[in-house]
Design an enzyme around this catalytic site. Structure first.
Site, mmCIF file in Angstrom:
data_model
loop_
_atom_site.group_PDB
_atom_site.id
_atom_site.type_symbol
_atom_site.label_atom_id
_atom_site.label_comp_id
_atom_site.label_asym_id
_atom_site.label_seq_id
_atom_site.Cartn_x
_atom_site.Cartn_y
_atom_site.Cartn_z
ATOM 1 C CG MET A 34 -1.905 -1.184 1.178
ATOM 2 S SD MET A 34 -3.420 -0.881 2.064
ATOM 3 C CE MET A 34 -2.803 -0.659 3.723
ATOM 4 N N GLY A 35 2.170 1.078 -0.284
ATOM 5 C CA GLY A 35 3.056 2.237 -0.405
ATOM 6 C C GLY A 35 3.535 2.768 0.933
ATOM 7 C CE1 TYR A 36 4.835 8.579 3.986
ATOM 8 C CE2 TYR A 36 5.368 7.192 5.861
ATOM 9 C CZ TYR A 36 5.345 8.424 5.256
ATOM 10 O OH TYR A 36 5.855 9.507 5.919
ATOM 11 C CG HIS A 41 6.795 -1.918 2.256
ATOM 12 N ND1 HIS A 41 6.744 -0.763 2.996
ATOM 13 C CD2 HIS A 41 5.549 -2.455 2.311
ATOM 14 C CE1 HIS A 41 5.529 -0.598 3.478
ATOM 15 N NE2 HIS A 41 4.779 -1.611 3.085
ATOM 16 C CD GLN A 152 7.016 -14.133 11.171
ATOM 17 O OE1 GLN A 152 8.091 -14.571 10.768
ATOM 18 N NE2 GLN A 152 6.798 -13.830 12.433
ATOM 19 C CE LYS A 153 3.673 -4.728 11.620
ATOM 20 N NZ LYS A 153 2.797 -4.032 10.738
ATOM 21 C CB SER A 189 3.969 -0.434 10.825
ATOM 22 O OG SER A 189 2.699 0.051 10.439
ATOM 23 N NE ARG A 191 -3.092 1.735 9.656
ATOM 24 C CZ ARG A 191 -3.416 0.683 8.898
ATOM 25 N NH1 ARG A 191 -2.674 -0.402 8.905
ATOM 26 N NH2 ARG A 191 -4.490 0.723 8.135
HETATM 27 P P1 AMP Z 1 1.390 -2.921 3.477
HETATM 28 O O1 AMP Z 1 1.960 -1.855 2.586
HETATM 29 O O2 AMP Z 1 1.334 -2.540 4.904
HETATM 30 O O3 AMP Z 1 0.098 -3.481 2.944
HETATM 31 O O4 AMP Z 1 2.426 -4.133 3.408
HETATM 32 C C1 AMP Z 1 2.831 -4.705 2.205
HETATM 33 C C2 AMP Z 1 3.612 -5.957 2.485
HETATM 34 O O5 AMP Z 1 4.756 -5.622 3.276
HETATM 35 C C3 AMP Z 1 2.812 -6.981 3.302
HETATM 36 O O6 AMP Z 1 3.092 -8.289 2.802
HETATM 37 C C4 AMP Z 1 3.351 -6.795 4.694
HETATM 38 O O7 AMP Z 1 3.254 -7.953 5.505
HETATM 39 C C5 AMP Z 1 4.806 -6.473 4.410
HETATM 40 N N1 AMP Z 1 5.405 -5.775 5.565
HETATM 41 C C6 AMP Z 1 4.901 -4.709 6.224
HETATM 42 N N2 AMP Z 1 5.688 -4.397 7.272
HETATM 43 C C7 AMP Z 1 6.708 -5.291 7.276
HETATM 44 C C8 AMP Z 1 7.849 -5.498 8.110
HETATM 45 N N3 AMP Z 1 8.100 -4.719 9.167
HETATM 46 N N4 AMP Z 1 8.687 -6.521 7.814
HETATM 47 C C9 AMP Z 1 8.434 -7.328 6.740
HETATM 48 N N5 AMP Z 1 7.379 -7.181 5.924
HETATM 49 C C10 AMP Z 1 6.526 -6.185 6.174
#
Ligand code: AMP
Length: 287
Positions: A34-36, A41, A152-153, A189, A191
C-alpha cells in the site's frame, strides 16, 4: 543504480507487459503493497529480485479493506519517495492502478475466505479480509506472477492468501518473509509515523511482550492462558495502550491453541492500539 522506475497504471498495459514477459520465459516476482515504503517492504523486493528475472511492485491503497471508521483517507502516502526507493533497488516495474479502474461503478464480484478470517484480525475488522482477498485476486490476475512476497508482519493475511491461492487454484507461490524491525524492536509499519514521541516509546510493549512470551516458554511454561496473561499485564502497563487481542495459533492451520506442544510451530500474535494508532506484531515459535 537506477534513478527512475517504469510506472504502469493501465490494466491493459500491465496485462500486455506480463504476457510479453511470460512469452520471453521470464520469471515474475511480485510484491503487493500500500506504499509509504520502509525497510520491511524493501526486504520483500530484495527477496524477489534474488529469485526472479523480473520484479514488479504494486502500490494500491485498497479502499475495500478499510472499514468506514478506519484510516483510509489519512493513510500515509508519498509516491515520489516510494518510486525513488524502488528505483534505487533496481525494481523493474511499479504497478500503480487507479481506484476507478479497479472498482468501476458496476463492480460486483468478490473473493472471500470463510474460516480463518473469523478470528483475530477478522473479529476486530470484520470486512477487512474480504477486501484484501478481492484486491489480491485482482492484482494476481493483472500480474500473473510466478512468485509473490508477503511479510510475516501480517501473518494472518499471509495465511488467508495462501488459503485463497490453494482453494482458487492460482498457480502462484506465496513466500512469507521475516519481520523487519527498528533497532529497539518496534516492527516497521507505514503507520508508525502516526505515533508521537511518548507513543513511539510506549509502542515497544508489543515487541517486549512477545519477547516475554518467548522467555516464559523457554522456561517451560506450556499453558497459553498463563503466557497471554503476562503479556497483557505488560501491554496494559502503559496508559496509551488499548489491547484488541493477544493469541497463540498453530502456524499451518491458524487455529488458536490452549497448549504449546513439542515439534509444532506457532505464532504469538498481538493487535493493540497505541493512542489512536492500531499496531500489530507477532513472533514465530518453533518448538
Ligand atoms: P502494506 O503496505 O502494509 O500493505 O504491506 C505490504 C507488504 O509488506 C505486506 O506483505 C506486509 O506484511 C509487508 N510488511 C509490512 N511491514 C513489514 C515489516 N516490518 N517486515 C516485513 N514485511 C513487512
Amino acid at each position: 543504480m537506477h534513478d527512475k522506475i517504469e510506472t504502469i497504471s493501465s490494466i491493459d498495459k500491465i496485462h500486455l507487459l506480463t504476457k510479453k514477459l511470460r512469452q520471453e520465459k521470464k520469471s515474475i516476482g511480485f510484491v503487493p503493497t500500500m506504499g509509504y515504503l520502509h525497510e520491511g517492504h524493501l526486504s520483500l523486493v530484495s527477496e524477489s529480485k534474488k529469485n526472479n528475472d523480473v520484479t514488479i511492485v504494486s502500490i494500491f491503497v485498497n479502499p475495500t479493506q478499510f472499514a468506514p471508521s478506519e484510516d483510509l483517507t489519512t493513510y500515509p502516502r508519498d509516491l515520489e519517495r516510494d518510486k525513488k526507493l524502488l528505483a534505487e533497488l533496481g525494481t523493474d516495474y511499479l504497478f500503480f492502478p487507479n481506484v476507478e479502474d479497479f472498482y468501476p461503478d458496476d463492480f460486483q464480484s468478490h473473493v472471500s475466505v470463510n474460516e480463518i478470517t473469523k478470528i483475530l484480525e477478522g473479529e476486530f475488522r470484520p470486512t477487512h479480509f474480504k477486501g484484501v482477498t478481492t484486491v489480491v485476486a485482482m492484482l494476481f490476475n493483472c500480474v500473473m506472477p510466478d512468485n509473490t512476497y508477503f511479510g510475516q508482519k501480517d501473518a494472518q493475511q499471509a495465511a488467508v492468501i495462501k488459503q485463497m491461492v490453494k482453494d482458487m487454484k492460482f498457480d502462484i507461490k506465496i513466500n512469507v518473509c521475516p519481520i523487519i524491525r527498528e533497532e529497539d524492536g518496534l516492527a516497521m509499519s507505514s503507520r508508525n509515523v502516526f505515533l508521537d514521541e511518548k507513543e513511539r516509546q510506549d509502542a515497544l510493549v508489543l515487541s517486549k511482550s512477545l519477547k516475554l512470551a518467548e522467555e516464559l516458554i523457554n522456561e517451560g511454561e506450556r499453558e497459553t492462558k498463563k503466557i497471554l496473561t503476562e503479556m497483557e499485564k505488560l501491554i496494559n502497563s502503559v496508559d496509551t495502550s488499548q489491547l484488541d487481542y493477544v493469541s497463540i495459533v498453530e502456524v499451518e492451520s491458524f487455529k488458536i491453541t490452549d497448549r504449546i506442544e513439542k515439534n509444532k510451530n506457532y505464532y504469538i500474535l498481538i493487535a493493540c492500539k497505541i493512542g489512536k494508532t492500531r499496531l500489530i506484531d507477532n513472533k514465530l515459535l518453533k518448538m
